[in-house]
Design a protein around this motif. Structure first.
Motif, PDB file in Angstrom:
ATOM      1  N   THR A 119       0.769  -1.178  -0.122  1.00  0.00           N
ATOM      2  CA  THR A 119       0.033  -0.086  -0.073  1.00  0.00           C
ATOM      3  C   THR A 119       0.707   1.321   0.147  1.00  0.00           C
ATOM      4  O   THR A 119       0.714   2.214  -0.564  1.00  0.00           O
ATOM      5  CB  THR A 119      -0.887   0.200   1.324  1.00  0.00           C
ATOM      6  N   THR A 120       2.187   1.202   0.444  1.00  0.00           N
ATOM      7  CA  THR A 120       3.038   2.169   0.662  1.00  0.00           C
ATOM      8  C   THR A 120       4.409   1.753   0.526  1.00  0.00           C
ATOM      9  O   THR A 120       4.764   0.733   0.610  1.00  0.00           O
ATOM     10  CB  THR A 120       2.934   2.972   2.091  1.00  0.00           C
ATOM     11  N   VAL A 121       5.483   2.630  -0.139  1.00  0.00           N
ATOM     12  CA  VAL A 121       6.723   2.410  -0.216  1.00  0.00           C
ATOM     13  C   VAL A 121       7.602   2.045   0.902  1.00  0.00           C
ATOM     14  O   VAL A 121       8.017   1.250   0.986  1.00  0.00           O
ATOM     15  CB  VAL A 121       7.148   3.479  -1.131  1.00  0.00           C
ATOM     16  N   PRO A 122       6.947   2.793   1.967  1.00  0.00           N
ATOM     17  CA  PRO A 122       7.859   2.576   3.273  1.00  0.00           C
ATOM     18  C   PRO A 122       7.621   1.115   3.690  1.00  0.00           C
ATOM     19  O   PRO A 122       8.448   0.521   4.513  1.00  0.00           O
ATOM     20  CB  PRO A 122       7.126   3.480   4.339  1.00  0.00           C
TER      21      PRO A 122
ATOM     22  N   ILE B 271       9.235   9.107   7.695  1.00  0.00           N
ATOM     23  CA  ILE B 271       9.337  10.928   8.345  1.00  0.00           C
ATOM     24  C   ILE B 271       9.814  11.750   7.333  1.00  0.00           C
ATOM     25  O   ILE B 271       9.562  12.580   7.091  1.00  0.00           O
ATOM     26  CB  ILE B 271      10.165  10.823   9.577  1.00  0.00           C
ATOM     27  N   ILE B 272      11.004  11.177   6.502  1.00  0.00           N
ATOM     28  CA  ILE B 272      11.505  12.005   5.446  1.00  0.00           C
ATOM     29  C   ILE B 272      10.560  12.429   4.314  1.00  0.00           C
ATOM     30  O   ILE B 272      10.350  13.587   3.914  1.00  0.00           O
ATOM     31  CB  ILE B 272      12.811  11.320   4.770  1.00  0.00           C
ATOM     32  N   VAL B 273       9.796  11.436   3.844  1.00  0.00           N
ATOM     33  CA  VAL B 273       8.828  11.667   2.732  1.00  0.00           C
ATOM     34  C   VAL B 273       7.752  12.542   3.432  1.00  0.00           C
ATOM     35  O   VAL B 273       7.287  13.541   2.778  1.00  0.00           O
ATOM     36  CB  VAL B 273       8.106  10.327   2.241  1.00  0.00           C
ATOM     37  N   LEU B 274       7.336  12.287   4.616  1.00  0.00           N
ATOM     38  CA  LEU B 274       6.095  13.272   5.235  1.00  0.00           C
ATOM     39  C   LEU B 274       6.711  14.658   5.197  1.00  0.00           C
ATOM     40  O   LEU B 274       6.131  15.778   5.011  1.00  0.00           O
ATOM     41  CB  LEU B 274       5.779  12.969   6.608  1.00  0.00           C
TER      42      LEU B 274
ATOM     43  N   SER C 277      -1.365  11.095   4.240  1.00  0.00           N
ATOM     44  CA  SER C 277      -2.289  10.375   5.154  1.00  0.00           C
ATOM     45  C   SER C 277      -1.922   8.749   5.009  1.00  0.00           C
ATOM     46  O   SER C 277      -1.894   8.452   6.486  1.00  0.00           O
ATOM     47  CB  SER C 277      -3.820  10.760   5.016  1.00  0.00           C
ATOM     48  N   THR C 278      -1.827   8.378   4.065  1.00  0.00           N
ATOM     49  CA  THR C 278      -1.707   7.118   4.030  1.00  0.00           C
ATOM     50  C   THR C 278      -0.227   6.439   4.726  1.00  0.00           C
ATOM     51  O   THR C 278      -0.338   5.603   5.581  1.00  0.00           O
ATOM     52  CB  THR C 278      -1.388   6.515   2.538  1.00  0.00           C
ATOM     53  N   ILE C 279       0.739   7.274   4.471  1.00  0.00           N
ATOM     54  CA  ILE C 279       1.863   7.174   5.227  1.00  0.00           C
ATOM     55  C   ILE C 279       1.766   7.234   6.490  1.00  0.00           C
ATOM     56  O   ILE C 279       2.600   6.243   7.270  1.00  0.00           O
ATOM     57  CB  ILE C 279       3.008   7.856   4.358  1.00  0.00           C
TER      58      ILE C 279
ATOM     59  N   GLY D 288      -5.960   8.514   9.507  1.00  0.00           N
ATOM     60  CA  GLY D 288      -5.408   9.064   8.249  1.00  0.00           C
ATOM     61  C   GLY D 288      -6.335  10.345   7.883  1.00  0.00           C
ATOM     62  O   GLY D 288      -5.807  11.458   7.661  1.00  0.00           O
ATOM     63  N   GLN D 289      -7.621  10.375   7.963  1.00  0.00           N
ATOM     64  CA  GLN D 289      -8.379  11.723   7.592  1.00  0.00           C
ATOM     65  C   GLN D 289      -8.017  12.688   8.607  1.00  0.00           C
ATOM     66  O   GLN D 289      -7.752  13.963   8.344  1.00  0.00           O
ATOM     67  CB  GLN D 289      -9.780  11.266   8.042  1.00  0.00           C
ATOM     68  N   ASN D 290      -7.767  12.392  10.001  1.00  0.00           N
ATOM     69  CA  ASN D 290      -7.467  13.340  11.046  1.00  0.00           C
ATOM     70  C   ASN D 290      -6.255  13.875  10.755  1.00  0.00           C
ATOM     71  O   ASN D 290      -5.929  15.478  10.785  1.00  0.00           O
ATOM     72  CB  ASN D 290      -7.538  12.786  12.408  1.00  0.00           C
ATOM     73  N   PHE D 291      -5.383  13.265  10.531  1.00  0.00           N
ATOM     74  CA  PHE D 291      -4.005  13.543  10.007  1.00  0.00           C
ATOM     75  C   PHE D 291      -3.819  14.346   8.921  1.00  0.00           C
ATOM     76  O   PHE D 291      -3.264  15.340   8.853  1.00  0.00           O
ATOM     77  CB  PHE D 291      -2.923  12.420   9.855  1.00  0.00           C
ATOM     78  N   GLY D 292      -4.443  14.055   7.841  1.00  0.00           N
ATOM     79  CA  GLY D 292      -4.780  14.857   6.475  1.00  0.00           C
ATOM     80  C   GLY D 292      -5.300  16.301   6.900  1.00  0.00           C
ATOM     81  O   GLY D 292      -4.866  17.245   6.193  1.00  0.00           O
TER      82      GLY D 292
END
Length: 572
Positions: free
Chosen positions: A108-111, A128-131, A368-370, A393-397
């Motif tokens: 679902t994610t690269v990490p 963390i770097i990507v975010l 949000s996904t990451i 994810g929605q809250n973080f977004g």
């Protein structure tokens, strides 16, 4: 007729097309289950090739490129098309080399791959770097570039009687609100569908700019105002601007030709084959065949995009000869405001708004996904349900949208958009791609390798780009992609040393989780080869073998201009 040319009509057509896209996206996704991880973050693994291609293109093709790339083109000519055209190589490699491996693992994610291949600490570090790159670099610049377009085309600062900074801030807030609705409440499928519709609109609307621009160019240079005459002047008035092959020693924003096969290729491989905000839509493919179709078709479309995001800048340079463009970011909005007929300005504004939204909501959704899947669940709540993780994810977004919106107006003071974004990303993209590449194809790479390679690269890049180049004359005008090329080789050598000193005890094997059908696209390699041939032809056309037969290159011209300016300063 006066109403058709009025600001009210422009506003009505803008709202109508924007609402049309939203309604269609809602209608097509209203029955989807967004409470599952795959349903919300990957569109239920149901995306087809055309939808993937459209979403890939629109995620990439935002106002950031329209403003930034045209801003470079108005200063240096067709050279900047390299950022677009050579993307086809990376997308073909993604389709046939990396995509089978990505889908095999059911990511679902690269990490997630970095944890499978290395360890959980590496996964968190990459996440963390990507975010940080999304929140600090990408999202604020997407909002700012879009706001620049609207403020300059419509003169919103004058209409609202506010400062330019305030007008940009207002547009940034409006864009962020609408984009957040798509990203936070609609999930990936809603984003991908809206991208596809807006993509068609942007192709139509974007191509109108060079068409009307050619007509304007004809009139500016004493012609009859026809497209044919403008096109003829475009080809012959200043051939140096049509040469995309730059000398090896040219600095940024020129693109030296050796970088097309070295630093730029590495940069593109990260962006198109590793960047979560881009390849998340390929992870959502219904099977490998559709993912490969989407990647190859997107590669072909990228070869065509210079018509939209480079040619208008060259037209502006010819139409307003002698103008000092500064960073160049004002060129595209100025040309659009000048040449776009009033009756279709609302439609064009809507597709531009759609382009901004597509990039903003795609990056926001990926952020949000990451966070939800690579940081929150592993660290804070490993047993959380999919529905709970969607809510996280929605809250973080929502938080990310607010932070990036607050930062975005201040990009006004950062200089050229494209230069800022690309040079900042170069600090992180290469080592992450190196670790992914070696992780897939080098079975002996140990678990601690990424924790060494990534920090060492970041320190070396910042030392070169922001330290040594300011004190060593030789490095002062070196293009930062040369640093990328050299550090890529260094990273690979460092990885080799690590493997030699501490090889993985047991060879890594990629596991097939059976997420989707992995049958490849039968005629895919034929279409990939055809795409790459078109790419080569494009470079021949815009080279000294084609239309770029200027006696003096744009870089040589800039040196002559600088020498003349220095002479006058001494005389004065």
């Amino acid at each position: 007729m006066n109403f058709v040319n009025s600001l009210a009509f422009t506003a009505i057509t803008f709202v109508a097309f924007t609402a049309f896209v939203a309604i269609v996206s809602w209608w097509k996704t209203k029955g989807d289950n967004l409470d599952t991880q795959d349903g919300y973050y990957l569109g239920g693994r149901s995306l087809t090739g055309p939808v993937i291609a459209g979403s890939l293109l629109m995620t990439n093709l935002s106002a950031e490129q329209l403003v930034g790339n045209n801003g470079q083109a108005v200063r240096v000519g067709m050279s900047t098309m390299g950022w677009e055209v050579t993307s086809a190589v990376a997308l073909v490699i993604l389709a046939f080399v990396l995509m089978p491996r990505y889908l095999k693992t059911g990511l679902t994610t690269v990490p997630q791959f970095f944890e499978q291949r290395y360890d959980s600490g590496t996964r968190r570090m990459v996440s963390i770097i990507v975010l940080l790159s999304y929140v600090v670099i990408m999202l604020p610049n997407i909002l700012y570039a879009g706001a620049q377009v609207f403020v300059n085309i419509f003169g919103l600062d004058q209409i609202l009687h506010v400062s330019k900074f305030t007008a940009i801030a207002i547009v940034c807030v409006a864009t962020a609100i609408v984009g957040s609705i798509y990203a936070i409440f609609g999930g990936l499928k809603a984003i991908a569908l809206s991208d596809s519709i807006n993509g068609l609109g942007l192709i139509v609307g974007g191509l109108l700019v060079p068409v009307f621009g050619m007509m304007f160019l004809s009139g500016q240079l004493g012609g009859d105002g026809s497209f044919a005459d403008g096109f003829d002047k475009f080809l012959h008035v200043d051939p140096a601007m049509l040469n995309a092959i730059n000398e090896p020693n040219t600095p940024e924003p020129w693109l030296p030709w050796p970088l097309l096969f070295t630093g730029l290729l590495v940069n593109n491989m990260y962006y198109w084959a590793t960047n979560q905000s881009i390849i998340q839509r390929t992870f959502g493919a219904k099977n490998l065949k559709e993912a490969q179709k989407g990647a190859v078709f997107a590669g072909f479309l990228k070869i065509m995009t210079p018509l939209i995001i480079v040619v208008p800048g060259v037209i502006a340079s010819m139409a307003y000869a002698g103008q000092d463009w500064g960073s160049g970011d004002s060129a595209y909005p100025m040309l659009v405001a000048q040449v776009m007929p009033k009756p279709i300005l609302g439609f064009f504004a809507a597709v531009m708004f759609g382009a901004i939204l597509s990039s903003f909501n795609s990056v926001l959704n990926s952020a949000s996904t990451i966070y939800a899947l690579d940081i929150h669940r592993p660290i804070f709540n490993p047993t959380a349900s999919d529905a709970h993780m969607v809510k996280v994810g929605q809250n973080f977004g929502t938080v990310v949208a607010i932070v990036s919106t607050v930062m975005s107006p201040f990009m006004l003071y950062m200089g050229g958009i494209t230069s800022f974004v690309n040079s900042a990303f170069a600090a992180f993209n290469t080592p992450i791609f190196v670790c992914l590449l070696c992780g897939f194809f080098w079975k002996k790479v140990p678990s601690n390798a990424a924790k060494i390679v990534i920090p060492v690269h970041v320190v070396l890049y910042f030392t070169l780009q922001f330290g040594l180049r300011n004190v060593i004359p030789f490095l002062e005008n070196i293009h930062y992609l040369y640093f990328t090329a050299v550090l890529f080789v260094f990273d690979m050598l460092l990885m080799w040393v690590i493997v030699k000193k501490n090889p993985r005890p047991k060879d890594f094997e990629l596991q097939d989780v059976g997420a989707v059908d992995l049958t490849p696209w039968k005629t895919g390699k034929f279409w990939a080869a055809a795409t790459l041939i078109v790419m080569v032809v494009a470079y021949i056309v815009f080279s000294p073998l084609g239309f770029g037969k200027g006696e003096v290159s744009t870089y040589q011209r800039s040196l002559q201009k600088d020498s003349t300016s220095a002479y006058h300063q001494v005389v004065d």
